[in-house]
Design a protein around this motif. Structure first.
Motif, PDB file in Angstrom:
ATOM      1  N   ILE A  44      29.340 -20.874 -53.674  1.00 52.90           N
ATOM      2  CA  ILE A  44      28.781 -21.769 -54.682  1.00 52.90           C
ATOM      3  C   ILE A  44      29.134 -23.197 -54.298  1.00 52.90           C
ATOM      4  CG2 ILE A  44      28.759 -22.395 -57.127  1.00 52.90           C
ATOM      5  CD1 ILE A  44      29.894 -19.583 -57.688  1.00 52.90           C
ATOM      6  N   VAL A  45      28.164 -24.088 -54.358  1.00 58.04           N
ATOM      7  CA  VAL A  45      28.438 -25.501 -54.100  1.00 58.04           C
ATOM      8  C   VAL A  45      29.167 -26.078 -55.311  1.00 58.04           C
ATOM      9  CG1 VAL A  45      27.436 -27.773 -53.661  1.00 58.04           C
ATOM     10  CG2 VAL A  45      26.420 -25.730 -52.609  1.00 58.04           C
ATOM     11  N   ALA A  46      30.383 -26.558 -55.092  1.00 58.54           N
ATOM     12  CA  ALA A  46      31.175 -27.124 -56.188  1.00 58.54           C
ATOM     13  C   ALA A  46      31.147 -28.639 -56.184  1.00 58.54           C
ATOM     14  CB  ALA A  46      32.627 -26.645 -56.097  1.00 58.54           C
ATOM     15  N   GLU A  47      30.951 -29.221 -54.998  1.00 65.06           N
ATOM     16  CA  GLU A  47      30.983 -30.680 -54.874  1.00 65.06           C
ATOM     17  C   GLU A  47      30.186 -31.075 -53.641  1.00 65.06           C
ATOM     18  OE1 GLU A  47      34.299 -34.257 -54.280  1.00 65.06           O
ATOM     19  OE2 GLU A  47      34.916 -32.250 -54.912  1.00 65.06           O
ATOM     20  N   GLY A  48      29.541 -32.228 -53.699  1.00 61.65           N
ATOM     21  CA  GLY A  48      28.737 -32.661 -52.561  1.00 61.65           C
ATOM     22  C   GLY A  48      27.414 -31.911 -52.503  1.00 61.65           C
ATOM     23  N   TRP A  49      26.903 -31.667 -51.292  1.00 65.04           N
ATOM     24  CA  TRP A  49      25.656 -30.929 -51.143  1.00 65.04           C
ATOM     25  C   TRP A  49      25.587 -30.279 -49.773  1.00 65.04           C
ATOM     26  CZ3 TRP A  49      22.580 -32.745 -47.157  1.00 65.04           C
ATOM     27  CH2 TRP A  49      22.749 -34.079 -46.766  1.00 65.04           C
ATOM     28  N   ALA A  50      24.705 -29.300 -49.674  1.00 69.70           N
ATOM     29  CA  ALA A  50      24.451 -28.618 -48.403  1.00 69.70           C
ATOM     30  C   ALA A  50      22.946 -28.562 -48.190  1.00 69.70           C
ATOM     31  CB  ALA A  50      25.046 -27.206 -48.414  1.00 69.70           C
ATOM     32  N   GLU A  51      22.522 -28.447 -46.950  1.00 70.36           N
ATOM     33  CA  GLU A  51      21.098 -28.382 -46.625  1.00 70.36           C
ATOM     34  C   GLU A  51      20.779 -27.030 -46.003  1.00 70.36           C
ATOM     35  OE1 GLU A  51      18.308 -31.683 -44.987  1.00 70.36           O
ATOM     36  OE2 GLU A  51      19.054 -30.611 -43.229  1.00 70.36           O
ATOM     37  N   VAL A  52      19.780 -26.350 -46.581  1.00 64.70           N
ATOM     38  CA  VAL A  52      19.294 -25.082 -46.049  1.00 64.70           C
ATOM     39  C   VAL A  52      18.094 -25.385 -45.153  1.00 64.70           C
ATOM     40  CG1 VAL A  52      18.368 -22.809 -46.591  1.00 64.70           C
ATOM     41  CG2 VAL A  52      20.059 -23.863 -48.109  1.00 64.70           C
ATOM     42  N   GLN A  53      18.097 -24.865 -43.940  1.00 64.37           N
ATOM     43  CA  GLN A  53      17.036 -25.139 -42.979  1.00 64.37           C
ATOM     44  C   GLN A  53      16.445 -23.828 -42.472  1.00 64.37           C
ATOM     45  OE1 GLN A  53      19.151 -27.298 -39.949  1.00 64.37           O
ATOM     46  NE2 GLN A  53      19.430 -29.122 -41.213  1.00 64.37           N
ATOM     47  N   VAL A  54      15.114 -23.755 -42.501  1.00 62.34           N
ATOM     48  CA  VAL A  54      14.407 -22.587 -41.981  1.00 62.34           C
ATOM     49  C   VAL A  54      13.373 -23.067 -40.974  1.00 62.34           C
ATOM     50  CG1 VAL A  54      12.924 -20.625 -42.511  1.00 62.34           C
ATOM     51  CG2 VAL A  54      14.720 -21.286 -44.123  1.00 62.34           C
ATOM     52  N   GLU A  55      13.472 -22.584 -39.730  1.00 65.45           N
ATOM     53  CA  GLU A  55      12.535 -22.989 -38.693  1.00 65.45           C
ATOM     54  C   GLU A  55      11.166 -22.379 -38.942  1.00 65.45           C
ATOM     55  OE1 GLU A  55      13.000 -25.173 -36.353  1.00 65.45           O
ATOM     56  OE2 GLU A  55      15.101 -25.525 -36.900  1.00 65.45           O
ATOM     57  N   GLY A  56      10.135 -23.223 -38.877  1.00 70.46           N
ATOM     58  CA  GLY A  56       8.755 -22.775 -39.029  1.00 70.46           C
ATOM     59  C   GLY A  56       8.004 -22.913 -37.729  1.00 70.46           C
ATOM     60  N   PRO A  57       6.732 -23.302 -37.784  1.00 67.39           N
ATOM     61  CA  PRO A  57       5.968 -23.557 -36.564  1.00 67.39           C
ATOM     62  C   PRO A  57       6.637 -24.648 -35.740  1.00 67.39           C
ATOM     63  CG  PRO A  57       4.533 -23.465 -38.480  1.00 67.39           C
ATOM     64  CD  PRO A  57       5.939 -23.483 -38.998  1.00 67.39           C
ATOM     65  N   PRO A  58       6.309 -24.759 -34.457  1.00 67.55           N
ATOM     66  CA  PRO A  58       6.928 -25.789 -33.603  1.00 67.55           C
ATOM     67  C   PRO A  58       6.867 -27.173 -34.242  1.00 67.55           C
ATOM     68  CG  PRO A  58       5.590 -24.318 -32.284  1.00 67.55           C
ATOM     69  CD  PRO A  58       5.341 -23.935 -33.715  1.00 67.55           C
ATOM     70  N   GLY A  59       8.021 -27.824 -34.297  1.00 64.54           N
ATOM     71  CA  GLY A  59       8.091 -29.164 -34.863  1.00 64.54           C
ATOM     72  C   GLY A  59       8.162 -29.213 -36.370  1.00 64.54           C
ATOM     73  N   CYS A  60       8.258 -28.058 -37.014  1.00 66.92           N
ATOM     74  CA  CYS A  60       8.299 -28.022 -38.486  1.00 66.92           C
ATOM     75  C   CYS A  60       9.524 -27.238 -38.948  1.00 66.92           C
ATOM     76  CB  CYS A  60       7.023 -27.381 -39.042  1.00 66.92           C
ATOM     77  SG  CYS A  60       7.018 -27.250 -40.850  1.00 66.92           S
ATOM     78  N   THR A  61      10.325 -27.854 -39.785  1.00 66.99           N
ATOM     79  CA  THR A  61      11.495 -27.207 -40.364  1.00 66.99           C
ATOM     80  C   THR A  61      11.434 -27.331 -41.880  1.00 66.99           C
ATOM     81  OG1 THR A  61      12.856 -27.759 -38.434  1.00 66.99           O
ATOM     82  CG2 THR A  61      14.016 -27.134 -40.461  1.00 66.99           C
ATOM     83  N   SER A  62      11.456 -26.210 -42.568  1.00 59.16           N
ATOM     84  CA  SER A  62      11.483 -26.223 -44.028  1.00 59.16           C
ATOM     85  C   SER A  62      12.915 -26.428 -44.493  1.00 59.16           C
ATOM     86  CB  SER A  62      10.935 -24.904 -44.578  1.00 59.16           C
ATOM     87  OG  SER A  62       9.598 -24.710 -44.184  1.00 59.16           O
ATOM     88  N   THR A  63      13.097 -27.258 -45.502  1.00 56.42           N
ATOM     89  CA  THR A  63      14.447 -27.587 -45.947  1.00 56.42           C
ATOM     90  C   THR A  63      14.567 -27.519 -47.464  1.00 56.42           C
ATOM     91  OG1 THR A  63      14.019 -29.965 -46.166  1.00 56.42           O
ATOM     92  CG2 THR A  63      14.740 -29.166 -44.002  1.00 56.42           C
ATOM     93  N   GLN A  64      15.791 -27.369 -47.915  1.00 55.83           N
ATOM     94  CA  GLN A  64      16.109 -27.429 -49.341  1.00 55.83           C
ATOM     95  C   GLN A  64      17.547 -27.875 -49.482  1.00 55.83           C
ATOM     96  OE1 GLN A  64      15.052 -24.010 -51.788  1.00 55.83           O
ATOM     97  NE2 GLN A  64      16.846 -24.313 -53.068  1.00 55.83           N
ATOM     98  N   LEU A  65      17.790 -28.779 -50.408  1.00 56.44           N
ATOM     99  CA  LEU A  65      19.151 -29.247 -50.657  1.00 56.44           C
ATOM    100  C   LEU A  65      19.770 -28.446 -51.791  1.00 56.44           C
ATOM    101  CD1 LEU A  65      18.788 -33.136 -50.385  1.00 56.44           C
ATOM    102  CD2 LEU A  65      19.409 -31.484 -48.611  1.00 56.44           C
ATOM    103  N   LEU A  66      21.023 -28.081 -51.614  1.00 52.79           N
ATOM    104  CA  LEU A  66      21.775 -27.351 -52.629  1.00 52.79           C
ATOM    105  C   LEU A  66      22.809 -28.290 -53.230  1.00 52.79           C
ATOM    106  CD1 LEU A  66      22.407 -23.973 -50.739  1.00 52.79           C
ATOM    107  CD2 LEU A  66      20.494 -24.566 -52.243  1.00 52.79           C
ATOM    108  N   TRP A  67      22.776 -28.417 -54.557  1.00 57.57           N
ATOM    109  CA  TRP A  67      23.672 -29.319 -55.273  1.00 57.57           C
ATOM    110  C   TRP A  67      24.743 -28.507 -56.017  1.00 57.57           C
ATOM    111  CZ3 TRP A  67      22.558 -33.877 -53.446  1.00 57.57           C
ATOM    112  CH2 TRP A  67      21.245 -34.222 -53.139  1.00 57.57           C
ATOM    113  N   PRO A  68      25.732 -29.168 -56.615  1.00 52.07           N
ATOM    114  CA  PRO A  68      26.749 -28.434 -57.375  1.00 52.07           C
ATOM    115  C   PRO A  68      26.136 -27.467 -58.379  1.00 52.07           C
ATOM    116  CG  PRO A  68      27.456 -30.687 -57.089  1.00 52.07           C
ATOM    117  CD  PRO A  68      26.058 -30.612 -56.527  1.00 52.07           C
ATOM    118  N   GLY A  69      26.576 -26.218 -58.318  1.00 54.95           N
ATOM    119  CA  GLY A  69      26.035 -25.161 -59.162  1.00 54.95           C
ATOM    120  C   GLY A  69      25.056 -24.268 -58.419  1.00 54.95           C
TER     121      GLY A  69
END
Length: 234
Positions: free
Chosen positions: A88-113
Motif C-alpha cells: 500500500i502506498v503510504a506516502e509519496g507516489w509510485a508509477e505503474v508502467q505497462v509496455e504497449g506497441p513500440p514507443g508507447c507505454t501506458s502509465t498510472q500513478l499510485l497515490w497514498p491509499g
C-alpha cells in the motif's frame, strides 16, 4: 505558448504529509512509537480498501505491516517478476508502467491509499504469480507491505473485496521538470493559489513555512499552444 507552474503531490514536503496523518519511516516492521502507531491506524482507516474492515483489525495491521522507504527512480517490481507481497502506498507516489506497441507505454500513478501486488493475495498464496507491470518509486515513497502468509494470518480476506482495476492511461505523462527558480512575483502567485485552494485547506493546515516549502518544490513547464495538458480518465 503557455507557461505553467505546477506542484505534484509526490513533491509535497515531509511536513505536509505528516500534517495529513501519514507517517514517515524507514524499512522495518510495525510503527516505532505510540504516536506513529496511532497515525498508522488513522491512515489505514482512510484507505478505501479497508472500509469494510472491522475496527478490531486495524491495530493488528498497524502493528504488523512493514514500512519500506524507496529511493526516487528505484524499480520496485519488474514486468514478469514474481510477486511475493502486497503493498500500500503510504506516502509519496509510485508509477505503474505497462509496455504497449513500440514507443508507447501506458502509465498510472499510485497515490497514498492506492496499492499494488494484490494478485498474490487473491490467489491465496498458491502457485507463482507474476507482476503484469513495472512499478517505479517516485520521490519519498513509503509503502506498507504484507506477504500472503501474513494476510491469511490476519483473517481479513472476507472483508477485502478487491475492485477491478481501471484501464491504464494510454498517454505517457511528461516527466515533471526539475524544481525551477522563481521570481518574487511567481512565489506570491503560487502562495496565493495554494491558500485559495479549498480542497487543500481541508486536508492541511497551511502554515507559512509549509507554503514556502511547497513553493520551493513547484516546477516550471512550457506548454505549446493546443497541447492536451490533462485528458479525461487520467
Amino acid at each position: 505558448q503557455t507557461c505553467l507552474l505546477g506542484l505534484g503531490i509526490g513533491r509535497l514536503p515531509a511536513a505536509v504529509t505528516a500534517a495529513l496523518g501519514i507517517p514517515r519511516r524507514g524499512a522495518g516492521r510495525g510503527a516505532c512509537t505510540e504516536r506513529e502507531f496511532k497515525q498508522r491506524i488513522e491512515f489505514l482507516g482512510q484507505v478505501n480498501l479497508f472500509k469494510r474492515l472491522p475496527l478490531c483489525h486495524f491495530p493488528i495491521l498497524a502493528r504488523e505491516l512493514r514500512g519500506v522507504s524507496w529511493e526516487a527512480g528505484q524499480v520496485i517490481l519488474k514486468h514478469g517478476q514474481q510477486l511475493t507481497e502486497f503493498s500500500i502506498v503510504a506516502e509519496g507516489w509510485a508509477e505503474v508502467q505497462v509496455e504497449g506497441p513500440p514507443g508507447c507505454t501506458s502509465t498510472q500513478l499510485l497515490w497514498p491509499g492506492d496499492y499494488f501486488g494484490e494478485r498474490v493475495l487473491q490467489t491465496g498464496g498458491g502457485g507463482i504469480v507474476r507482476s503484469p507491470a513495472r512499478v517505479v518509486a517516485g520521490p519519498r515513497l513509503v509503502t506498507l507491505a504484507m506477504t500472503p502468509e501474513e494476510f491469511e494470518g490476519f483473517g481479513i480476506r472476507q472483508h477485502l473485496p478487491f475492485p477491478k482495476r481501471r484501464a491504464l492511461s494510454r498517454c505517457v505523462a511528461p516527466k515533471a521538470a526539475e524544481t525551477s527558480a522563481k521570481s518574487d512575483g511567481e512565489r506570491k502567485f503560487l502562495a496565493q493559489a495554494l491558500k485559495s485552494n479549498c480542497n487543500l485547506r481541508s486536508l492541511v493546515d497551511l502554515q507559512p513555512h509549509l507554503v514556502e516549502q511547497m513553493c520551493d518544490a513547484a516546477f516550471r513547464q512550457a506548454v505549446p499552444v493546443g497541447s492536451k495538458i490533462v485528458q479525461r480518465g487520467e
